[in-house]
Design a protein around this motif. Structure first.
Motif, PDB file in Angstrom:
ATOM      1  N   GLU A  87      -7.660  14.718   4.546  1.00 53.83           N
ATOM      2  CA  GLU A  87      -7.581  14.722   6.009  1.00 53.83           C
ATOM      3  C   GLU A  87      -6.742  15.902   6.477  1.00 53.83           C
ATOM      4  O   GLU A  87      -5.948  16.431   5.721  1.00 53.83           O
ATOM      5  CB  GLU A  87      -6.823  13.483   6.469  1.00 53.83           C
ATOM      6  CG  GLU A  87      -7.609  12.235   6.502  1.00 53.83           C
ATOM      7  CD  GLU A  87      -6.685  11.108   6.934  1.00 53.83           C
ATOM      8  OE1 GLU A  87      -6.600  10.872   8.136  1.00 53.83           O
ATOM      9  OE2 GLU A  87      -6.051  10.505   6.075  1.00 53.83           O
ATOM     10  N   CYS A 144      -0.845  10.187   1.769  1.00 60.14           N
ATOM     11  CA  CYS A 144      -0.725  11.171   2.860  1.00 60.14           C
ATOM     12  C   CYS A 144       0.747  11.452   3.144  1.00 60.14           C
ATOM     13  O   CYS A 144       1.076  12.453   3.759  1.00 60.14           O
ATOM     14  CB  CYS A 144      -1.295  10.628   4.161  1.00 60.14           C
ATOM     15  SG  CYS A 144      -3.023  10.323   4.116  1.00 60.14           S
ATOM     16  N   HIS A 145       1.600  10.512   2.812  1.00 58.33           N
ATOM     17  CA  HIS A 145       3.025  10.629   3.178  1.00 58.33           C
ATOM     18  C   HIS A 145       3.885  10.586   1.923  1.00 58.33           C
ATOM     19  O   HIS A 145       3.540   9.911   0.961  1.00 58.33           O
ATOM     20  CB  HIS A 145       3.429   9.471   4.098  1.00 58.33           C
ATOM     21  CG  HIS A 145       2.544   9.323   5.285  1.00 58.33           C
ATOM     22  ND1 HIS A 145       2.555  10.205   6.341  1.00 58.33           N
ATOM     23  CD2 HIS A 145       1.605   8.400   5.586  1.00 58.33           C
ATOM     24  CE1 HIS A 145       1.671   9.825   7.235  1.00 58.33           C
ATOM     25  NE2 HIS A 145       1.077   8.738   6.812  1.00 58.33           N
ATOM     26  N   ARG A 193       0.859  -1.193   0.000  1.00 54.70           N
ATOM     27  CA  ARG A 193       0.000   0.000   0.000  1.00 54.70           C
ATOM     28  C   ARG A 193       0.886   1.231   0.000  1.00 54.70           C
ATOM     29  O   ARG A 193       1.810   1.336   0.814  1.00 54.70           O
ATOM     30  CB  ARG A 193      -0.864  -0.022   1.256  1.00 54.70           C
ATOM     31  CG  ARG A 193      -1.584   1.280   1.569  1.00 54.70           C
ATOM     32  CD  ARG A 193      -1.668   1.437   3.069  1.00 54.70           C
ATOM     33  NE  ARG A 193      -2.541   2.490   3.491  1.00 54.70           N
ATOM     34  CZ  ARG A 193      -2.425   3.094   4.671  1.00 54.70           C
ATOM     35  NH1 ARG A 193      -1.478   2.738   5.524  1.00 54.70           N
ATOM     36  NH2 ARG A 193      -3.236   4.046   5.006  1.00 54.70           N
ATOM     37  N   MET A 203       7.166   2.566   9.420  1.00 50.08           N
ATOM     38  CA  MET A 203       8.215   3.234  10.187  1.00 50.08           C
ATOM     39  C   MET A 203       8.627   2.460  11.443  1.00 50.08           C
ATOM     40  O   MET A 203       9.390   2.977  12.248  1.00 50.08           O
ATOM     41  CB  MET A 203       7.811   4.668  10.553  1.00 50.08           C
ATOM     42  CG  MET A 203       6.379   4.890  10.942  1.00 50.08           C
ATOM     43  SD  MET A 203       6.003   4.589  12.660  1.00 50.08           S
ATOM     44  CE  MET A 203       6.602   6.083  13.388  1.00 50.08           C
ATOM     45  N   LYS A 232     -12.709   2.805   1.657  1.00 54.13           N
ATOM     46  CA  LYS A 232     -12.256   2.765   3.049  1.00 54.13           C
ATOM     47  C   LYS A 232     -13.437   3.179   3.933  1.00 54.13           C
ATOM     48  O   LYS A 232     -13.986   4.262   3.780  1.00 54.13           O
ATOM     49  CB  LYS A 232     -11.067   3.707   3.243  1.00 54.13           C
ATOM     50  CG  LYS A 232      -9.816   3.182   2.557  1.00 54.13           C
ATOM     51  CD  LYS A 232      -8.673   4.157   2.664  1.00 54.13           C
ATOM     52  CE  LYS A 232      -8.146   4.317   4.073  1.00 54.13           C
ATOM     53  NZ  LYS A 232      -7.038   5.306   4.129  1.00 54.13           N
ATOM     54  N   ASN A 269       0.669   5.140   0.670  1.00 51.60           N
ATOM     55  CA  ASN A 269      -0.264   6.082   1.291  1.00 51.60           C
ATOM     56  C   ASN A 269       0.084   7.495   0.830  1.00 51.60           C
ATOM     57  O   ASN A 269       1.139   8.018   1.192  1.00 51.60           O
ATOM     58  CB  ASN A 269      -0.143   5.955   2.816  1.00 51.60           C
ATOM     59  CG  ASN A 269      -1.192   6.778   3.526  1.00 51.60           C
ATOM     60  OD1 ASN A 269      -1.939   7.521   2.893  1.00 51.60           O
ATOM     61  ND2 ASN A 269      -1.235   6.645   4.835  1.00 51.60           N
ATOM     62  N   SER A 321       0.395  -0.962   8.966  1.00 50.88           N
ATOM     63  CA  SER A 321       0.597   0.455   8.611  1.00 50.88           C
ATOM     64  C   SER A 321       1.917   0.913   9.197  1.00 50.88           C
ATOM     65  O   SER A 321       2.978   0.637   8.636  1.00 50.88           O
ATOM     66  CB  SER A 321      -0.532   1.325   9.160  1.00 50.88           C
ATOM     67  OG  SER A 321      -1.760   0.909   8.695  1.00 50.88           O
ATOM     68  N   PRO A 365       5.241  11.297  12.965  1.00 48.11           N
ATOM     69  CA  PRO A 365       5.309  12.189  11.807  1.00 48.11           C
ATOM     70  C   PRO A 365       3.997  12.186  11.019  1.00 48.11           C
ATOM     71  O   PRO A 365       3.444  11.126  10.758  1.00 48.11           O
ATOM     72  CB  PRO A 365       6.431  11.599  10.942  1.00 48.11           C
ATOM     73  CG  PRO A 365       7.155  10.651  11.809  1.00 48.11           C
ATOM     74  CD  PRO A 365       6.271  10.250  12.940  1.00 48.11           C
ATOM     75  N   ASP A 377      -8.964   5.714  11.571  1.00 45.30           N
ATOM     76  CA  ASP A 377      -9.838   6.884  11.500  1.00 45.30           C
ATOM     77  C   ASP A 377     -11.240   6.568  12.004  1.00 45.30           C
ATOM     78  O   ASP A 377     -11.885   7.413  12.616  1.00 45.30           O
ATOM     79  CB  ASP A 377      -9.869   7.445  10.077  1.00 45.30           C
ATOM     80  CG  ASP A 377      -8.586   8.204   9.795  1.00 45.30           C
ATOM     81  OD1 ASP A 377      -8.317   9.176  10.521  1.00 45.30           O
ATOM     82  OD2 ASP A 377      -7.829   7.813   8.902  1.00 45.30           O
TER      83      ASP A 377
HETATM   84  N1  LIG Z   1       6.363   7.294   3.854  1.00 49.66           N
HETATM   85  C1  LIG Z   1       6.413   7.559   5.161  1.00 49.66           C
HETATM   86  N2  LIG Z   1       7.385   8.325   5.674  1.00 49.66           N
HETATM   87  C2  LIG Z   1       7.424   8.587   6.985  1.00 49.66           C
HETATM   88  N3  LIG Z   1       6.531   8.139   7.895  1.00 49.66           N
HETATM   89  C3  LIG Z   1       5.539   7.395   7.450  1.00 49.66           C
HETATM   90  C4  LIG Z   1       5.420   7.063   6.057  1.00 49.66           C
HETATM   91  N4  LIG Z   1       4.336   6.301   5.911  1.00 49.66           N
HETATM   92  C5  LIG Z   1       3.797   6.177   7.136  1.00 49.66           C
HETATM   93  N5  LIG Z   1       4.505   6.818   8.070  1.00 49.66           N
HETATM   94  C6  LIG Z   1       4.270   6.861   9.503  1.00 49.66           C
HETATM   95  O1  LIG Z   1       3.567   5.695   9.908  1.00 49.66           O
HETATM   96  C7  LIG Z   1       2.347   6.024  10.579  1.00 49.66           C
HETATM   97  C8  LIG Z   1       1.276   5.056  10.145  1.00 49.66           C
HETATM   98  O2  LIG Z   1       1.244   4.984   8.733  1.00 49.66           O
HETATM   99  P1  LIG Z   1      -0.110   5.062   7.930  1.00 49.66           P
HETATM  100  O3  LIG Z   1       0.236   5.036   6.486  1.00 49.66           O
HETATM  101  O4  LIG Z   1      -1.071   4.048   8.419  1.00 49.66           O
HETATM  102  O5  LIG Z   1      -0.597   6.532   8.284  1.00 49.66           O
HETATM  103  P2  LIG Z   1      -1.963   7.104   8.625  1.00 49.66           P
HETATM  104  O6  LIG Z   1      -1.793   8.578   8.450  1.00 49.66           O
HETATM  105  O7  LIG Z   1      -2.410   6.591   9.928  1.00 49.66           O
HETATM  106  O8  LIG Z   1      -2.934   6.514   7.493  1.00 49.66           O
HETATM  107  P3  LIG Z   1      -4.276   7.167   6.977  1.00 49.66           P
HETATM  108  O9  LIG Z   1      -3.984   8.603   6.789  1.00 49.66           O
HETATM  109  O10 LIG Z   1      -4.570   6.508   5.692  1.00 49.66           O
HETATM  110  O11 LIG Z   1      -5.274   6.950   8.044  1.00 49.66           O
HETATM  111  C9  LIG Z   1       2.037   7.478  10.172  1.00 49.66           C
HETATM  112  O12 LIG Z   1       1.384   8.175  11.203  1.00 49.66           O
HETATM  113  C10 LIG Z   1       3.424   8.042   9.929  1.00 49.66           C
HETATM  114  O13 LIG Z   1       3.921   8.514  11.142  1.00 49.66           O
END
Ligand SMILES: Nc1ncnc2c1ncn2[C@@H]1O[C@H](COP(=O)(O)OP(=O)(O)OP(=O)(O)O)[C@@H](O)[C@H]1O
Ligand SMILES: CC(=O)C(=O)O
Length: 357
Positions: free
Chosen positions: A44, A9-10, A5, A288, A191, A7, A283, A126, A217
């Motif tokens: 978000e 968001c990151h 996956r 991380m 989702k 994401n 996740s 983060p 969420d």
């Molecule tokens: N590419 C990345 N670089 C740095 N930190 C990351 C990355 N992907 C995820 N993380 C960290 O891992 C945590 C969990 O990852 P996840 O992708 O589930 O984030 P999330 O924001 O909770 O997901 P969503 O926004 O879809 O609900 C995040 O809060 C972030 O701190």
């Protein structure tokens, strides 16, 4: 693992592109078949990256701000990605970081800065997501604005697009026609992580190619104690409608820091498998955490174990499959298959040939 996956968001699109290329290269070189699922941001509200995971203590006052600090961020200041943040929150609102990993109360608004006092301490990961509550209800509604990421996903021919904060089947239908108009057949996963998505659950799942129980969420939008029942309902509806379902978030959360899971986490994974979910998603554990490979190994061994236990020791329960056929002819096929499966378990029948016309 079967699916990676990414994401949105990151990270940046360039970063995700490189990840996709690496997964595909491994598929080719090693013969893996790992699919790519692009997860949309879903508008978000997120904190910025604080360069680590600072801890917040009870009673501390932090500032949440939409200002860009260019590396000179003052101490105890968190940047927020949503420009209207200071306008939308009110003094007295409760702010939940990552669905309640840390809680703040808004105590003062000064221009673009919002002063908040910590009421429940914890770590600020983060780019953690933020939700705010007023008089016991969730505030701040944002809309589906992920088209650039979707175009990126189509250009990269990802296998799945997971749509965050789906409110109704219209969003899914709209996205599916957008994808089809671009001669693509990317599968769309809804989702389920909002009150609206629970209200319109059946129509959303019917319109989608699969669903995700996005417990992170979801647990910020409905009371935590309602999440297990919501999970059970979502998985059941997916089973009835014959759609694959993923259970996501905090399955092995402690493995972000520790090499072994808690017993409660193992029970949670087992329960998701027992409910007949099709996939389990890591996740933070793999994004991380310090033990991503161990977390994956635990997820796999616990899932395989519970499936085996069920098959070997609970034949009678395994037979109690829910009816999934909706038409009369589907029900007949289902009964034939169930009878064949029962006969297959009997010590007197070792070979069964079924001819279908
Ligand atoms: N590419 C990345 N670089 C740095 N930190 C990351 C990355 N992907 C995820 N993380 C960290 O891992 C945590 C969990 O990852 P996840 O992708 O589930 O984030 P999330 O924001 O909770 O997901 P969503 O926004 O879809 O609900 C995040 O809060 C972030 O701190
Ligand atoms: C995975 C995800 O988006 C959630 O649990 O909220």
């Amino acid at each position: 693992m079967n699916v990676a996956r990414i994401n949105m968001c990151h990270g940046t699109r360039e970063w995700h592109k490189r990840v996709i290329e690496r997964v595909r290269r491994l598929n080719e070189e090693k013969g893996y078949a790992v699919a790519i699922m692009m997860d949309t941001e879903g508008s978000e509200i997120h904190m910025g990256d604080l360069g680590g995971a600072p801890s917040v203590k009870d009673g501390e006052v932090w500032t949440l701000s939409v200002r860009a600090y260019d590396g000179n961020r003052p101490e105890r200041t968190i940047t927020v990605n949503y420009d209207g943040f200071a306008e939308d929150v009110q003094v007295g609102d409760e702010l939940l970081v990552d669905g309640g990993m840390v809680r703040f109360e808004v105590i003062e608004k000064i221009g673009p800065d919002v002063k908040c006092m910590c009421t429940d301490p914890g770590l600020l990961l983060p780019r953690a997501n933020l939700t705010f509550w007023r008089d016991g209800s969730l505030r701040g509604y944002f809309y589906f604005q992920d088209w650039l990421d979707i175009d990126f996903g189509i250009a990269e021919s990802v296998d799945f697009i997971a749509v965050s904060f789906v409110k109704s089947a219209d969003v899914i239908n709209h996205l599916k026609s957008y994808i089809a108009a671009r001669s693509s057949d990317i599968a769309v996963i809804a989702k389920i992580e909002s009150i609206d998505s629970l209200k319109n659950l059946e129509e959303i799942i019917e319109a989608s190619d699969g669903a995700m129980v996005a417990r992170g969420d979801l647990g910020a939008q409905i009371p935590l104690e309602q999440v297990p029942a919501a999970q059970q309902r979502i998985v059941e509806v997916c089973r009835q409608l014959n759609k694959p379902v993923i259970v996501a978030s905090q399955l092995l959360e402690s493995m972000i820091e520790y090499p072994t899971p808690t017993r409660a986490e193992v029970a949670d994974v087992s329960e998701a498998v027992r409910q007949r979910s099709d996939a389990l998603m890591l996740s933070g554990e793999s994004a991380m955490g310090q033990f991503p490979d161990k977390a994956l190994t635990v997820l796999r061994s616990v899932s395989v174990r519970i499936e085996k236990w069920w098959r070997d020791g609970k034949h009678h329960e395994a037979m109690e499959l829910p009816a999934v056929g909706s038409s009369f002819s589907d029900r007949i096929s289902e009964e034939i298959c169930t009878s064949a499966a029962k006969m297959g378990k009997s010590p007197f029948h070792h070979e069964i040939a079924m001819l279908f016309h």
